[in-house]
Each structure stands twice: as C-alpha cells, then as structure tokens.
Scaffold this active site. Structure first.
Site, PDB file in Angstrom:
ATOM      1  N   LYS A 121       0.841  -1.197   0.000  1.00  0.00           N
ATOM      2  CA  LYS A 121       0.000   0.000   0.000  1.00  0.00           C
ATOM      3  C   LYS A 121       0.878   1.249   0.000  1.00  0.00           C
ATOM      4  O   LYS A 121       1.950   1.263   0.597  1.00  0.00           O
ATOM      5  CB  LYS A 121      -0.931   0.005   1.216  1.00  0.00           C
ATOM      6  CG  LYS A 121      -1.967  -1.109   1.180  1.00  0.00           C
ATOM      7  CD  LYS A 121      -2.910  -1.044   2.365  1.00  0.00           C
ATOM      8  CE  LYS A 121      -3.938  -2.171   2.311  1.00  0.00           C
ATOM      9  NZ  LYS A 121      -4.880  -2.129   3.460  1.00  0.00           N
ATOM     10  N   ARG A 181     -17.076  -5.921   9.005  1.00  0.00           N
ATOM     11  CA  ARG A 181     -17.588  -4.720   8.363  1.00  0.00           C
ATOM     12  C   ARG A 181     -18.762  -5.053   7.456  1.00  0.00           C
ATOM     13  O   ARG A 181     -18.896  -6.176   6.972  1.00  0.00           O
ATOM     14  CB  ARG A 181     -16.489  -4.032   7.555  1.00  0.00           C
ATOM     15  CG  ARG A 181     -16.041  -4.800   6.313  1.00  0.00           C
ATOM     16  CD  ARG A 181     -14.841  -4.131   5.654  1.00  0.00           C
ATOM     17  NE  ARG A 181     -14.399  -4.843   4.463  1.00  0.00           N
ATOM     18  CZ  ARG A 181     -13.241  -4.654   3.863  1.00  0.00           C
ATOM     19  NH1 ARG A 181     -12.379  -3.780   4.354  1.00  0.00           N
ATOM     20  NH2 ARG A 181     -12.903  -5.339   2.772  1.00  0.00           N
ATOM     21  N   LYS A 239     -12.582 -10.240   8.136  1.00  0.00           N
ATOM     22  CA  LYS A 239     -11.165 -10.424   7.818  1.00  0.00           C
ATOM     23  C   LYS A 239     -10.472 -11.006   9.044  1.00  0.00           C
ATOM     24  O   LYS A 239     -10.639 -10.495  10.163  1.00  0.00           O
ATOM     25  CB  LYS A 239     -10.523  -9.092   7.420  1.00  0.00           C
ATOM     26  CG  LYS A 239     -11.179  -8.443   6.210  1.00  0.00           C
ATOM     27  CD  LYS A 239     -10.605  -7.080   5.921  1.00  0.00           C
ATOM     28  CE  LYS A 239      -9.209  -7.160   5.365  1.00  0.00           C
ATOM     29  NZ  LYS A 239      -8.702  -5.817   4.940  1.00  0.00           N
ATOM     30  N   GLU A 283      -3.106   0.615  -3.870  1.00  0.00           N
ATOM     31  CA  GLU A 283      -2.867  -0.760  -3.422  1.00  0.00           C
ATOM     32  C   GLU A 283      -2.461  -1.601  -4.625  1.00  0.00           C
ATOM     33  O   GLU A 283      -3.176  -1.650  -5.630  1.00  0.00           O
ATOM     34  CB  GLU A 283      -4.116  -1.334  -2.766  1.00  0.00           C
ATOM     35  CG  GLU A 283      -3.892  -2.682  -2.106  1.00  0.00           C
ATOM     36  CD  GLU A 283      -5.063  -3.122  -1.240  1.00  0.00           C
ATOM     37  OE1 GLU A 283      -5.070  -4.290  -0.804  1.00  0.00           O
ATOM     38  OE2 GLU A 283      -5.973  -2.306  -1.015  1.00  0.00           O
ATOM     39  N   LYS A 328      -7.665   1.575   6.725  1.00  0.00           N
ATOM     40  CA  LYS A 328      -8.653   2.655   6.849  1.00  0.00           C
ATOM     41  C   LYS A 328      -9.380   2.560   8.186  1.00  0.00           C
ATOM     42  O   LYS A 328      -9.687   3.575   8.816  1.00  0.00           O
ATOM     43  CB  LYS A 328      -9.643   2.583   5.679  1.00  0.00           C
ATOM     44  CG  LYS A 328      -8.991   2.669   4.301  1.00  0.00           C
ATOM     45  CD  LYS A 328     -10.034   2.543   3.202  1.00  0.00           C
ATOM     46  CE  LYS A 328      -9.400   2.589   1.812  1.00  0.00           C
ATOM     47  NZ  LYS A 328      -8.646   1.371   1.478  1.00  0.00           N
TER      48      LYS A 328
END
Length: 721
Positions: free
Chosen positions: A200, A264, A281, A425, A457
C-alpha cells in the site's frame, strides 16, 4: 526559488498565456501600497478584485474550452478506432502502421489530460498564494469571499475520471490490436503455484491524475458493467466497521494478534444499494502456515438489522442460493460464517463504530488477477459510534444522515476525518522466483507514491476520530504532518510521442525543467515564512486553506500543536546530523550516498507518541524467536557451569593463589548467571508484549570477556609473584 519563478519554470509552454498573471498581481499590491504610504483603500480593493476576477475568468474559460476539445478528440479517435477494428476483422485487414498511429494519438490525448490537470493544480495554487499575500499585506480579508467565487467557477474540481475510463478502453483495444482480453473480472487466473504480495502507498492529490494515466497505459480500468455509461456513483465504496466499547477489534488488528478479526458491512454505489456484503477479515501469523483470509456473504439491506439482532434466521439468508441450485458445500460454509459473525456481534456487543468512504479506480485485465491495482481517492472516515452518549445510528446498522456526498460538509469536523492523500494498493501474483513487471517496479520507486505498509482505513479512522478512547496509535500517525511529495528520482511519467503537437517543448510532461528544478518542491516564500529548511515540504495541515476539495485536513483534537513545536525545534539539528552522516559516508567511509537528503526527510525524523499514547509498531513474532531466546539463555548457562567447574577444581586442588583465582572465576560465573537470567526475562516479556525493542546485546558478551580476562590476568599476576 520564489513561487513566481517556480510558476514560470513549471508551466506548460503551450498554455503560458492562459496562466494566472501572478507576478502582475503581486506587483499591483506592492505598487498601490507604495503609492498610498502603505495604506490600502476601498478603491484599491475594488481594482484588485476586478483584476483577480479577470484572471479567474481567463483560467476557467480556458480550462472549459480545453476540456471540451479533449472530449471531441476522444470521440473522433473512438470513431477511428472502431473503423480500424472493423477493418482488421474483415478479410482485407488493416496495416500495423494504422494501429501505431492510433496509439500515438491516444498517447497524445493522455498527455493533454495530464497537462490540463497540472494546469488546474498550478493555477489553483497561484490563486491561493496571491490571496494569502493580499490578506497579509493589505489587512483586507478576501479569502472567504473569493473562496465562494472559486467554487462558482470550479476549474480545479475536475477529476477527469470519465475521460480516463474512456481512454483506458480505447487504449486497451488499440494496444491489443482489436482483441482486448475478456473474462470474469473477479476471476483469479489459471496459476497453481503463486505468491500473492500486497503493498500500500499514499499518493499526493497533485499526483493522482498522472498516476491514473500512467497505469491505464499498462492495465485497463476494470469496469464491471461495460454497457452502462460511467457515473460517479459507480466507483463509490462504503464500509461500516463494527467494534465494541473496549475497541477489542481495533486493538487486535493494530497489534496484528494471531486470529485478530475485523467485521464490516460494505456496499457499492449510493445509499439505495439493496445488497450489503457482510465481511470478516481474519489475520493469521506466517508461522501458523495459514494465510490471512477475507470471507463474506451477501444479504438484503432490509434484513440486516434483524440478522444482527439474531431475529433473522441464518438459513433464510441463503434460501435463494439453494433455490438456484448453488453448490451445497459452499452454502454450508457461508452459513457457518454467517452464524459466527452473528454470534460475535451479539455476545461481544459489537456495534457500528467507523464508516469509510472512497471512490475506487481499479486496474486489471479481466479474468487475470496476477496484477491488480486499485486507487482510492476522496477517502473520508466518519463516526458511527455512541460512545459519547450520542446515538448517531438511532439503533440502525448505519447512520442515514450522510450518503456518498463527499466531503460530508454537513458534519462537524470532530465527526469526519478527510484523509489528505489517495491510497494506492498493488496486488501481485507472481510465480515463485519471478520478478514483478518492470513498469510496476519503476512506479513504486518513483516520486509519485509513498510506501505505507499495512495501512488500514479502519485503524486510521478509529485512531483519529476516537482519539480519546484509544491508547495505541498506528505507526503512521506521527507521519501525518509530513508532506509526502518528493523530488523526481528518475525519468518516469507521461510521455508525449515524439513529433506530436501540444504540450511543452520537451517530449516528456514530467514537471522537471532543464535546470533540474522539480515542480514538486516547495517555493522559497513558503519555506522562509514557515522557517523550514530546503527540501522540507509543508504538511497538509500546515496549509491555511479553507474547506477545499484539493486538500482537506482537520486539526487533531489534541497533541498536534506539541508535535509541530517539537518538529520545528529539532529540524535544524536533524538537518545538521543528516549533513554530517552524508559527509562521513561519502568522504570518510567512501560509500555512495543512499539517496538525496531531501528525499530522506520523511524517514530521518524521530517520532514520539503524544502524551498518554503509545505508537504501535508492527512486530513479527514467530515461535523460533522464543526458541532462540531459550538457546541463548542455555548457552550462557553452559558457559557459567564450565566456569564454575574450573573454579571448583582450583578451590579443591590449588594453593592460596588458586583459591584467590577460584573466587574470581566463581564471581564471574555467578554474574553471568544473574545477567543471562535478567536478559532472558526481559526479552521474553518484550516478545510477549510484541514490543519493537533492540534485542541485540553488545554489553553482555563484551562485559563478560572483560571480566574473564581480568580474572585470568589476576591469576597470572598472583602466579608470577
């Protein structure tokens, strides 16, 4: 170099009469003040505003005309491409020269888009600087008034996304000679043995358009529905991150704990999106032999609240999949995922905490995920929590008073974090031992990007918006007030075909002039005014700008002023140390300089956490580290036992001198045991806490050798006597 000189050196020669007359406006202020004994009258103000309005009209009109010209060129070139492709597919065919000419024409249009974007950026900067100079010298406040006039003629707000998508499609067709790669955009290719690498980077807003134009010449923009006309909402992505009041998930993800999760709710497009993706994740350490995974399933928005409360059965979520005859094994796996997420949300009291919003431009060959690049712009994070007693979601799974209307000006600054950079990314799937493509290596090594490993983020938004609720801060927190712009390191950028019209006199449109001056560098006026050394760029938060779309930054709630004072106080010393270090390497050690000191500013600083906070530095801990600690401790024990045995032998079979030597060896042996035990406990504790400390031991071995040599020396001295 002053901004007026910088403007002359970096402007596009083809457009030179269309730029802001910066020096003329500056001279206007100086002349009027000189004629009126340093007094600025209402007549002077009216005359200056009239001149400024004329410059704004000139710049805005040219930008509009040039943008429409580019649109016409794109449409005309598209017609030519269609004819060439049709001819290539017919029996007669078409010559290679025609495709080469079309590729050069598209490259010329791409260079025009790049030049126009730089034109807008440079003029916007010129307006900001001349207004700031006016307000400072005349004491008339023009900035807030002229900001409204700038927004009425927003030449600087054009992001050229629609043109980029169009050019990407045409360039891909021409590059492949009418046979673009087709396939499922979500497919992963046909490789069996591959290594996936994700990195990133941050990208300064001034470099975003150039970066997109460079990438589209190698990879097409990924469009999921090519039959639909491009709209801004197509690139919008929103995610609601869940956590509890203890911020358990935030801490786990920040410390990279084994099994750390992030939950999320994500949707694509506007607030009217009917399908919501529930994602989890899970972080896995390398030593486990497992890979970090991201799993998700889709659910209808109308059923999401009931699902999160446990009132909507998991089986009903996948009824449609079963009815369509989908693979039963896959359905069972998704059901297991849905149950685990539902159970975690209910039992651990997870609730909405932070929302992230951005517009994503993805570059990838359809059906081939070996190289995938995404660029997220207009990134913002907003609060969704109720930790301060304010229920922002009103019991819903997300707040509904905002949508995709970036920059969310309806929210107070304490509830929104407008990230100052774009996020690039790069995901690579390469065969074992295979190097990434050369253009990728040049891209990530260029001045256009700043590497920020493991940027998140979710972590950034939580740290900034819930600053008073967190103790650990991400390692990039202290880097937020350092501008990431860098001088051009090598010739890499948008190239205009040789002999093509338009653009500057040089073949390349990279902002570097013949005298070596880089348009990315800060001008002298800014540097002197802020007391900054050569090559130091103003941080985004240092710019005294209004609420503008080019660079938006809110001040941190606390700790910001203290960091800036520490930085300014230590900047002179830091520059001196960098100079000394460079001199020693080049002239004493005879080493080649690693990089220009100006580009090392970001890395040379010593960061300190704000008072009451800690910086979480990513630390990779594997079982072999613990084993290494034990081996080191056992080695010390073995040495101590050997010394103890020697001391015992001297004590039992030696004379008076031998007894004295035995006492010395015994003392050394005991000292080594105590020292090694203390070091082992300290190191083991640091490993358990995943602390980024220096595990090297240059005191113990050296001290042991000195004490042992002293004991042996005393023994010889006693024998000689």
């Amino acid at each position: 170099m002053k901004f007026g000189q910088q403007l002359k050196l970096t402007l596009n020669k083809e457009y030179r009469f269309q730029y802001v007359e910066y020096d003329s406006l500056k001279f206007f202020i100086k002349e009027r003040l000189g004629n009126n004994n340093n007094q600025w009258t209402d007549d002077d103000e009216a005359a200056f505003v009239h001149e400024l309005e004329g410059e704004l009209d000139k710049v805005y009109t040219f930008q509009q005309v040039k943008a429409k010209e580019i649109e016409r060129r794109i449409r005309m070139t598209e017609a030519d491409v269609d004819k060439a492709v049709a001819a290539a597919q017919s029996e007669g065919g078409v010559g290679e020269d025609e495709f080469i000419e079309l590729e050069q024409e598209l490259s010329d249009i791409i260079a025009d888009v790049h030049d126009l974007a730089n034109f807008s950026t440079l003029n916007y900067t010129a307006f900001q600087k001349i207004i700031k100079k006016h307000d400072k010298q005349t004491h008339f406040r023009l900035k807030p008034i002229f900001a409204a006039r700038l927004n009425a003629k927003p030449f600087f707000k054009e992001n050229y996304d629609a043109q980029i998508v169009h050019l990407s499609k045409l360039y891909d067709v021409v590059r492949t000679r009418g046979n673009p790669v087709k396939g499922d955009a979500s497919a992963g290719g046909s490789q069996q043995n591959f290594v996936r690498q994700t990195t990133k980077y941050w990208v300064h807003p001034q470099n975003v358009t150039e970066l997109k134009l460079i990438i589209l010449k190698h990879l097409p923009v990924l469009v999921f529905n090519p039959n639909k006309e491009f709209s801004k909402a197509d690139s919008a992505i929103s995610s609601i991150y869940y956590d509890n009041e203890d911020l358990e998930l935030y801490t786990g993800r920040l410390e990279k704990s084994e099994g750390a999760e992030a939950i999320r709710m994500r949707w694509y497009g506007g607030m009217d999106a009917n399908t919501i993706f529930v994602e989890r994740k899970t972080h896995r350490e390398d030593w486990t032999g497992e890979k970090s995974v991201k799993a998700r399933f889709a659910i209808k928005e109308k059923n999401l609240n009931a699902y999160l409360k446990g009132e909507y059965p998991v089986e009903k979520v996948f009824e449609k999949m079963r009815a369509q005859g989908k693979d039963e094994k896959e359905i069972r796996q998704l059901e297991q995922l849905a149950r685990e997420v539902q159970y975690s949300v209910i039992t651990k009291k997870y609730r909405p905490v932070v929302r992230s919003f951005y517009n994503r431009t993805a570059f990838q060959l359809p059906g081939d995920a070996r190289v995938r690049i995404s660029l997220d712009t207009e990134l913002a994070m907003t609060r969704e929590d109720n930790f301060d007693g304010q229920d922002r979601t009103s019991g819903n799974w997300r707040r509904t008073d905002i949508g995709i209307d970036w920059p969310f000006s309806q929210l107070p600054d304490t509830e929104v974090e407008r990230f100052p950079y774009a996020v690039l990314e790069v995901k690579l799937q390469t065969q074992l031992g295979q190097e990434p493509p050369e253009w990728i290596r040049q891209l990530v090594a260029s001045h256009l990007v700043e590497p920020v490993p493991k940027f998140s983020k979710f972590i950034h938004g939580t740290a900034m918006l819930l600053y008073d609720h967190v103790e650990l801060l991400p390692f990039w927190y202290c880097q937020m007030d350092v501008d990431i712009r860098k001088p051009v390191s090598h010739r890499f950028g948008i190239e205009r075909p040789a002999g093509a019209g338009g653009g500057s006199e040089a073949n390349t449109t990279t902002e570097t002039t013949d005298d070596g001056h880089d348009g990315n560098l800060m001008d002298e006026e800014e540097r002197v005014e802020r007391g900054l050394p050569e090559g130091r760029y103003p941080a985004p938060g240092e710019e005294e700008t209004e609420h503008t779309p080019l660079l938006e930054r809110r001040q941190h709630n606390s700790g910001r002023a203290a960091r800036e004072r520490r930085h300014r106080a230590g900047e002179g010393l830091r520059q001196w140390l960098v100079t000394v270090k460079t001199y020693v390497k080049e002239h004493i050690l005879r080493k080649e300089p690693e990089q220009d000191p100006r580009t090392a500013v970001t890395y040379a600083r010593t960061f300190r956490a704000p008072r009451g906070k800690k910086i979480a530095v990513p630390v990779r801990v594997e079982p072999k580290v613990q084993f290494a600690l034990e081996r080191t401790f056992l080695s010390w024990m073995e040495f101590s036992i050997l010394l103890g045995a020697i001391a015992a032998g001297l004590l039992n079979f030696g004379d008076s001198a031998g007894v004295t030597a035995a006492i010395g060896f015994t003392a050394v042996s005991a000292l080594a045991i105590v020292y090694s035990a203390v070091m082992f406990l300290w190191r083991a504790g640091a490993v358990r806490r995943r602390k980024a400390v220096d595990y090297d031991d240059w005191i113990g071995p050296g001290g042991l050798c000195f004490v042992l040599a002293l004991a042996v020396g005393v023994n010889f001295w006693l024998r000689l006597e």
